[in-house]
Design a protein around this motif. Structure first.
Motif, PDB file in Angstrom:
ATOM      1  N   ILE A   1      11.311  48.530  41.479  1.00  0.00           N
ATOM      2  CA  ILE A   1      11.063  48.742  42.777  1.00  0.00           C
ATOM      3  C   ILE A   1      10.436  50.012  42.999  1.00  0.00           C
ATOM      4  O   ILE A   1       9.406  50.357  43.608  1.00  0.00           O
ATOM      5  N   GLU A   2      11.089  51.311  42.184  1.00  0.00           N
ATOM      6  CA  GLU A   2      10.555  52.589  42.283  1.00  0.00           C
ATOM      7  C   GLU A   2       9.308  52.592  41.800  1.00  0.00           C
ATOM      8  O   GLU A   2       8.225  53.350  42.335  1.00  0.00           O
ATOM      9  N   GLU A   3       8.757  52.152  40.584  1.00  0.00           N
ATOM     10  CA  GLU A   3       7.494  52.093  40.350  1.00  0.00           C
ATOM     11  C   GLU A   3       6.534  51.584  40.945  1.00  0.00           C
ATOM     12  O   GLU A   3       5.279  52.098  41.297  1.00  0.00           O
ATOM     13  N   LYS A   4       6.632  50.333  41.684  1.00  0.00           N
ATOM     14  CA  LYS A   4       5.845  49.603  42.619  1.00  0.00           C
ATOM     15  C   LYS A   4       5.812  50.445  43.755  1.00  0.00           C
ATOM     16  O   LYS A   4       4.557  50.531  44.262  1.00  0.00           O
ATOM     17  N   VAL A   5       6.774  51.154  44.384  1.00  0.00           N
ATOM     18  CA  VAL A   5       6.465  51.813  45.508  1.00  0.00           C
ATOM     19  C   VAL A   5       5.797  53.029  45.061  1.00  0.00           C
ATOM     20  O   VAL A   5       4.689  53.466  46.154  1.00  0.00           O
ATOM     21  N   ARG A   6       5.797  53.661  44.233  1.00  0.00           N
ATOM     22  CA  ARG A   6       5.362  54.927  43.721  1.00  0.00           C
ATOM     23  C   ARG A   6       3.816  54.690  43.357  1.00  0.00           C
ATOM     24  O   ARG A   6       2.814  55.460  43.620  1.00  0.00           O
ATOM     25  N   SER A   7       3.430  53.274  43.182  1.00  0.00           N
ATOM     26  CA  SER A   7       2.093  53.036  43.006  1.00  0.00           C
ATOM     27  C   SER A   7       1.278  52.970  44.457  1.00  0.00           C
ATOM     28  O   SER A   7      -0.049  53.038  44.085  1.00  0.00           O
ATOM     29  N   LEU A   8       1.649  53.067  45.496  1.00  0.00           N
ATOM     30  CA  LEU A   8       1.178  53.404  46.668  1.00  0.00           C
ATOM     31  C   LEU A   8       0.611  54.779  46.652  1.00  0.00           C
ATOM     32  O   LEU A   8       1.546  55.750  46.498  1.00  0.00           O
ATOM     33  N   LYS A   9      -0.613  55.023  46.911  1.00  0.00           N
ATOM     34  CA  LYS A   9      -1.488  56.155  46.812  1.00  0.00           C
ATOM     35  C   LYS A   9      -0.626  57.157  47.841  1.00  0.00           C
ATOM     36  O   LYS A   9      -0.591  58.373  47.344  1.00  0.00           O
ATOM     37  N   GLU A  10      -0.356  56.731  49.019  1.00  0.00           N
ATOM     38  CA  GLU A  10       0.620  57.617  50.022  1.00  0.00           C
ATOM     39  C   GLU A  10       1.838  58.204  49.581  1.00  0.00           C
ATOM     40  O   GLU A  10       2.213  59.290  50.005  1.00  0.00           O
ATOM     41  N   VAL A  11       2.486  57.395  48.554  1.00  0.00           N
ATOM     42  CA  VAL A  11       3.601  57.848  48.199  1.00  0.00           C
ATOM     43  C   VAL A  11       3.829  58.924  47.302  1.00  0.00           C
ATOM     44  O   VAL A  11       3.187  58.827  46.245  1.00  0.00           O
ATOM     45  N   LYS A  12       4.493  60.001  47.435  1.00  0.00           N
ATOM     46  CA  LYS A  12       4.742  60.817  46.639  1.00  0.00           C
ATOM     47  C   LYS A  12       5.863  60.916  45.568  1.00  0.00           C
ATOM     48  O   LYS A  12       5.589  61.217  44.168  1.00  0.00           O
ATOM     49  N   ASP A  13       6.865  60.207  46.015  1.00  0.00           N
ATOM     50  CA  ASP A  13       7.821  59.914  45.050  1.00  0.00           C
ATOM     51  C   ASP A  13       8.722  58.866  45.834  1.00  0.00           C
ATOM     52  O   ASP A  13       8.889  58.728  46.942  1.00  0.00           O
ATOM     53  N   ALA A  14       9.322  57.937  44.920  1.00  0.00           N
ATOM     54  CA  ALA A  14      10.680  56.909  45.530  1.00  0.00           C
ATOM     55  C   ALA A  14      11.848  56.938  44.567  1.00  0.00           C
ATOM     56  O   ALA A  14      11.662  57.114  43.547  1.00  0.00           O
ATOM     57  N   GLU A  15      12.809  56.732  45.539  1.00  0.00           N
ATOM     58  CA  GLU A  15      14.041  56.793  44.868  1.00  0.00           C
ATOM     59  C   GLU A  15      14.915  55.576  45.375  1.00  0.00           C
ATOM     60  O   GLU A  15      14.683  55.087  46.763  1.00  0.00           O
ATOM     61  N   VAL A  16      15.523  54.764  44.566  1.00  0.00           N
ATOM     62  CA  VAL A  16      16.283  53.472  45.124  1.00  0.00           C
ATOM     63  C   VAL A  16      17.681  54.035  45.007  1.00  0.00           C
ATOM     64  O   VAL A  16      18.281  54.363  43.902  1.00  0.00           O
ATOM     65  N   GLU A  17      18.494  53.656  45.847  1.00  0.00           N
ATOM     66  CA  GLU A  17      19.987  53.970  45.682  1.00  0.00           C
ATOM     67  C   GLU A  17      20.497  52.718  45.915  1.00  0.00           C
ATOM     68  O   GLU A  17      20.447  51.761  46.832  1.00  0.00           O
ATOM     69  N   ILE A  18      21.500  52.388  45.236  1.00  0.00           N
ATOM     70  CA  ILE A  18      22.210  50.919  45.115  1.00  0.00           C
ATOM     71  C   ILE A  18      23.527  51.228  45.826  1.00  0.00           C
ATOM     72  O   ILE A  18      24.258  52.260  45.379  1.00  0.00           O
ATOM     73  N   THR A  19      23.837  50.253  46.859  1.00  0.00           N
ATOM     74  CA  THR A  19      25.183  50.360  47.452  1.00  0.00           C
ATOM     75  C   THR A  19      25.863  49.156  47.439  1.00  0.00           C
ATOM     76  O   THR A  19      25.055  48.084  47.262  1.00  0.00           O
ATOM     77  N   PHE A  20      27.071  48.998  47.528  1.00  0.00           N
ATOM     78  CA  PHE A  20      28.071  47.446  47.729  1.00  0.00           C
ATOM     79  C   PHE A  20      28.753  47.793  48.950  1.00  0.00           C
ATOM     80  O   PHE A  20      29.656  47.097  48.939  1.00  0.00           O
ATOM     81  N   ASP A  21      28.215  48.705  49.813  1.00  0.00           N
ATOM     82  CA  ASP A  21      29.027  48.763  51.156  1.00  0.00           C
ATOM     83  C   ASP A  21      27.834  48.729  52.059  1.00  0.00           C
ATOM     84  O   ASP A  21      27.080  49.633  52.506  1.00  0.00           O
ATOM     85  N   PRO A  22      28.050  47.814  52.875  1.00  0.00           N
ATOM     86  CA  PRO A  22      28.416  46.659  52.702  1.00  0.00           C
ATOM     87  C   PRO A  22      28.286  45.767  51.600  1.00  0.00           C
ATOM     88  O   PRO A  22      27.044  45.735  51.371  1.00  0.00           O
ATOM     89  N   PRO A  23      28.832  44.671  51.244  1.00  0.00           N
ATOM     90  CA  PRO A  23      28.552  43.869  50.254  1.00  0.00           C
ATOM     91  C   PRO A  23      27.673  42.964  50.838  1.00  0.00           C
ATOM     92  O   PRO A  23      27.746  42.675  51.839  1.00  0.00           O
TER      93      PRO A  23
END
Length: 106
Positions: free
Chosen positions: A67-89
């Protein structure tokens, strides 16, 4: 410097997310309801808050990276970070009508 249109960029990010599929279910991660939030900063940094169908999901390690790699591939995106949560599951109520239809749940 060009001003960042957060909403426009957010919509582009969502389009990218809709090209990424859960390996076990033939529905994209956005329609599955795995994406809880897409935040775009004024610096064009994207943060995605998401969950997985289960903590033991076989792609728990690789999916956020993809996900981070594909989102970063957008030329307008400077950086992308994915945070995983299980709240709410995650549960099937988070799926879109489209996803439920696709999986024969309607």
């Amino acid at each position: 410097m060009e001003e960042i249109n957060g909403q426009e960029l957010g919509e582009k990010v969502v389009k990218v997310l809709k090209t990424i599929y859960d390996p076990e279910i033939p529905v994209d991660i956005y329609e599955l309801g795995l994406i809880y939030d897409v935040m775009v900063s004024s610096d064009a940094e994207v943060k995605i808050l998401m969950t997985l169908t289960s903590p033991n999901c076989p792609v728990a390690e690789t999916l956020p990276v993809e996900i981070e790699e594909k989102v970063r591939s957008l030329k307008e995106v400077k950086d992308a970070e994915v945070e995983i949560t299980f709240d709410p599951p995650w549960n099937k109520d988070l799926m879109s009508e489209e996803a439920k239809l696709e999986l024969g749940m309607l």
